[in-house]
Scaffold this active site. Structure first.
Site, PDB file in Angstrom:
ATOM      1  N   GLU A  34       0.827  -1.204   0.000  1.00  5.50           N
ATOM      2  CA  GLU A  34       0.000   0.000   0.000  1.00  5.50           C
ATOM      3  C   GLU A  34       0.861   1.255   0.000  1.00  5.50           C
ATOM      4  O   GLU A  34       0.572   2.222  -0.699  1.00  5.50           O
ATOM      5  CB  GLU A  34      -0.917   0.003   1.224  1.00  5.50           C
ATOM      6  CG  GLU A  34      -1.983   1.100   1.213  1.00  5.50           C
ATOM      7  CD  GLU A  34      -1.568   2.374   1.930  1.00  5.50           C
ATOM      8  OE1 GLU A  34      -2.296   3.378   1.830  1.00  5.50           O
ATOM      9  OE2 GLU A  34      -0.494   2.397   2.573  1.00  5.50           O
ATOM     10  N   GLU A  35       1.935   1.237   0.771  1.00  5.25           N
ATOM     11  CA  GLU A  35       2.757   2.434   0.929  1.00  5.25           C
ATOM     12  C   GLU A  35       3.522   2.789  -0.331  1.00  5.25           C
ATOM     13  O   GLU A  35       3.994   3.917  -0.471  1.00  5.25           O
ATOM     14  CB  GLU A  35       3.717   2.258   2.113  1.00  5.25           C
ATOM     15  CG  GLU A  35       3.049   1.997   3.458  1.00  5.25           C
ATOM     16  CD  GLU A  35       2.286   3.192   4.006  1.00  5.25           C
ATOM     17  OE1 GLU A  35       2.207   4.218   3.310  1.00  5.25           O
ATOM     18  OE2 GLU A  35       1.763   3.081   5.126  1.00  5.25           O
TER      19      GLU A  35
END
Length: 859
Positions: A205-206
């Site tokens: 996600e990051e």
């Protein structure tokens, strides 16, 4: 209490104070009320499985401290992947054991692996993402039948952490929540899902939501998802908040949670784009076209993406709150009452007003109902105001008249609103630009109330003194009509946050209707009217103010050095404070101009003391740190090394800190000057587009004699272009770009070109512009490529200048301090610089320390 003449300002205020404080105090208790954290896996009374915060935090601790910094592309990232598949397979074994007892329950596990590309627009910038061999871990729990798997709810959290955070809350806490929800569901006797639940532990996600993109576009069961519950964290304390809901069905589903904490106000703020943040929910919405809920822990977001995002800083009860709400949602959405089957044809955007208030109460009603309610209130308010009107100057020949009095009251209200906003903003300018003490309130989300609250009150009083004599009831009734009108007008354009004006106007209408019971003469407002009329607005407004400040005050530490943080926070305090205590406006006219002037003088003295006190405060401390961004950049084209230093806040003292760092670690005696931060500053491309918020400095570093860079030899960072000439149109080039980056992660290439066609997406901009392509791949995968056809200017140079940049996988401090010897000059510098910063600032700085390798090539 019915006579203003008998009771002067001090006695009246002393009488009102307990009532005026009751609403904020109740709001404070409600906002910070947390459930009791539980340790036992089974309820000792019912003997049924229950959510265990201790178990959830155990998962978060193992991921964040046992494994550590799980940044995409690192070795630790691969360890988290291995651990997660083992945890998922343990759930599957438990399912199989229970299934043998006769229950209809099936758990399926996938380790998805894949590569892909997607466009990711953010902060007004267009960029492209590519990833290689990233993984997701998926568990589907169903009744084992094709019908039970046809419609599913997806619950998502991400395993990876960002730079340079161990990510205990973001997002290991939600990972633990999902695992414990699975345990409780599977081990609950007689529970069988009508509809499947898909647990997605996405692994990137990051790096701009690559894992959720991978699942949404490539997993075979993605097309069975009808709704999404996304779990996130941007802080470590407090209740989990619902900040995005995209359909009426999912809002209704949320109403079944035991401890609701969500409002249409938060939903409107997030959807407006004011908060420049995003979650995996974006990918599910874009590529699966599904509805859902976005929920997150946001309290104490000072630690968001910081080194101190550790389990020891997660508030007791936070995990319990998130998990119990999530469990209730999953039980409802997998039951026979679930709306999932009705969502196969898509969904409609919500036209629902919703908000949690005191206790477990959760209000929801349609926009149509809201328009009717608000219109009725405005209409009745007008007739009530007209019917209760008593001319304050009957002795005059023509009196003042209803419309004239309402006009004077309206002018007073508008002037009061203006003064409420103006004076705090003047104070903000004085603090930042005159006293050089900007952001002195930063350490506590409630501190701005102490600085800007009195200033807002002073603004009200000054504005009313300048307006002149106005009867208090005229101001009161004008305030009622204005708020009721705003509720109708804003709701008519389908903005659900109009409810805040309805909730402020409704008690004013009620107390005005009852005022004759306490003030029979009708010539004045009873103190009871002020007390009872203030209770609901102060309660509702304070609840909103606490939530907004909890998000926005820490946010000012990362919204950019040039952002007017002080004015933003001053405006928030003034506007929401005014909504909380609207009856201060008519109250200022109750005791006459002389009393008002004395109040202005007294409050001005108070403000002088308050400003003087805040001018002594430092913005940062060890738990509310300044974010510092430091890059050791090695340019393999020029063989130069540089130290790049930047900040994302406008607090004073940064320039001096940069000067001190350079004096200690630089190789030049020249005072540093800031460099331009734009799309062509490739030193910061690994953080693009967030880099636009940064105010950077760049200074040269000495290169050790005899140093041989591994990045231009055995670990070469290479960009190769393969030309394709078949079927080539005149004035174009057909290329395959191959990027090899052994030992480097989060690589970025940036170049100017008119791209006609490429494999990254189907619609490149039809113009000559700058492109950024960012990569995030699984550990050990160091090559990616893409195809493109570019337009060549007639008679122009066909070459393309490509800037490239990447992070050393073993050059991230402190994530890689255990292997610091393998990090080269960057880690050697960071070890000493980090220790020096800790001592120099007494722990008030959290520095992101990244070893970067880049250069320029022509293709």
């Amino acid at each position: 209490m019915s006579s203003a003449r008998r009771w002067g300002p001090w006695r009246s205020l002393m009488t009102l104070t307990p009532v005026l404080l009751a609403g904020p105090w109740l709001a404070y208790l409600q906002h910070f009320k947390m459930p009791e954290p539980l340790s036992a896996l089974t309820n000792p009374v019912t003997k049924l499985p229950q959510i265990s915060e201790e178990r959830i935090l155990g998962v978060a601790k193992h991921l964040s401290e046992g494994i550590g910094y799980r940044t995409v592309g690192t070795y630790e990232h691969s360890l988290a992947d291995k651990w997660m598949i083992e945890a998922a397979e343990q759930v599957q074994r438990n399912c199989e054991r229970i299934n043998r007892t006769g229950r209809k329950i099936e758990c399926e596990v996938w380790r998805q692996e894949g590569s892909g590309n997607h466009r990711f627009d953010m902060m007004g910038k267009r960029l492209y993402k590519t990833y290689v061999n990233l993984s997701n871990i998926i568990v589907r729990i169903s009744d084992g039948t094709p019908e039970g798997k046809e419609h599913a709810v997806l619950v998502n959290a991400h395993l990876d952490s960002t730079l340079p955070s161990p990510g205990a809350a973001d997002d290991a806490l939600p990972v633990g929540v999902m695992l414990d929800c699975m345990r409780v569901l599977v081990e609950t006797p007689k529970w069988t899902p009508k509809h499947a639940i898909i647990f997605l532990f996405n692994h990137a996600e990051e790096s701009l939501q690559d894992g959720s993109h991978l699942f949404s576009t490539q997993h075979p069961i993605a097309n069975t998802v009808r709704a999404v519950v996304n779990l996130e964290a941007a802080g470590t304390t407090g209740r989990e908040i619902l900040f995005q809901a995209t359909s009426e069905q999912m809002i209704e589903a949320y109403s079944h949670v035991p401890r609701p904490y969500g409002t249409i106000f938060a939903n409107d703020i997030f959807s407006s784009g004011i908060i420049l943040s995003d979650t995996d929910f974006r990918q599910f919405e874009q590529y699966l076209n599904v509805t859902g809920l976005d929920m997150a822990v946001v309290g104490n977001s000072y630690l968001y993406h910081m080194r101190k995002d550790l389990v020891e800083n997660i508030q007791p009860g936070t995990a319990q709150h998130m998990a119990e709400n999530t469990l209730a949602l999953l039980r409802y959405l997998s039951s026979k009452k679930s709306p999932l089957a009705s969502l196969t044809a898509g969904y409609s955007r919500p036209t629902t007003v919703f908000f949690a208030h005191v206790g477990p109460t959760f209000f929801m009603y349609s926009f149509t109902t809201a328009k009717v309610l608000y219109t009725v209130l405005f209409t009745f308010s007008f007739f009530l105001v007209r019917g209760t009107f008593v001319d304050p100057a009957p002795a005059l020949k023509n009196g003042h008249g209803f419309w004239k009095e309402q006009g004077k009251g309206t002018v007073a209200v508008i002037s009061g609103m203006t003064g409420t906003l103006l004076v705090p903003n003047v104070v903000a300018v004085i603090m930042k630009s005159v006293l050089n003490k900007g952001m002195s309130w930063f350490k506590d989300p409630m501190a701005p109330v102490g600085l800007y609250g009195p200033a807002a009150l002073l603004g009200v009083m000054v504005s009313q003194y300048l307006v002149g004599e106005v009867h208090e009831q005229s101001v009161f009734t004008a305030l009622l009509l204005i708020q009721a009108f705003l509720a109708v007008g804003i709701q008519l354009v389908n903005i659900g946050s109009a409810a805040i004006f309805f909730l402020a106007a409704l008690p004013l209408f009620i107390v005005l209707a009852l005022n004759s019971l306490f003030a029979p003469s009708g010539h004045q407002l009873s103190l009871w009217a002020y007390g009872l009329g203030s209770l609901l607005p102060s309660l509702t407004g304070t609840l909103l103010l606490l939530g907004v400040l909890e998000v926005f005050v820490p946010l000012t530490g990362r919204i950019g050095a040039d952002a007017p943080a002080d004015n933003i926070v001053a405006t928030i305090v003034a506007s929401l404070g005014g909504l909380s205590f609207p009856l201060i406006l008519p109250l200022t006219h109750r005791f006459g101009r002389r009393a008002l002037l004395r109040g202005i003088v007294f409050l001005s003295i108070i403000m002088t003391v308050v400003v003087s006190f805040f001018a002594t405060l430092a913005p940062f401390d060890q738990m509310h740190q300044k974010r510092l961004f430091i890059l050791h950049s090695e340019n393999i084209t020029t063989q130069e090394h540089h130290l790049n230093i930047a900040t994302a806040d406008g607090a004073p003292g940064f320039e001096q800190l940069v000067h001190d760092i350079i004096q200690e670690f630089g190789t030049t005696s020249i005072d540093p000057v800031p460099v331009v931060m734009d799309d062509y500053n490739s030193d910061w491309d690994s953080l693009y587009p967030f880099s636009a918020f940064l105010k950077p400095y760049k200074v040269p570093l000495a290169v050790t004699p005899g140093y041989v860079s591994p990045w231009s030899n055995d670990q070469a960072f290479i960009i190769a272009a393969t030309e394709h000439t078949e079927n080539l149109l005149p004035g174009t080039r057909n290329l395959t770009l191959t990027i090899s980056h052994p030992g480097l992660i989060w690589t970025v290439i940036a170049f100017d070109a008119h791209v006609l066609k490429w494999s990254l997406d189907d619609s490149p901009p039809d113009e000559y512009v700058r492109h950024h392509v960012k990569e995030g791949s699984f550990y050990g995968h160091d090559i990616y490529s893409f195809d493109m056809v570019i337009k060549v200017a007639e008679g122009g140079d066909t070459g393309i200048r490509v800037n490239f940049m990447g992070l050393q996988e073993k050059g991230i401090w402190p994530a890689k301090k255990a292997v610091k010897a393998l990090g080269g000059p960057a880690m050697h510098l960071f070890e000493h610089l980090d220790a020096w910063l800790e001592k120099k600032t007494d722990g008030k700085v959290d520095a992101l320390l990244l070893g970067c390798v880049g250069g320029v090539t022509m293709i």
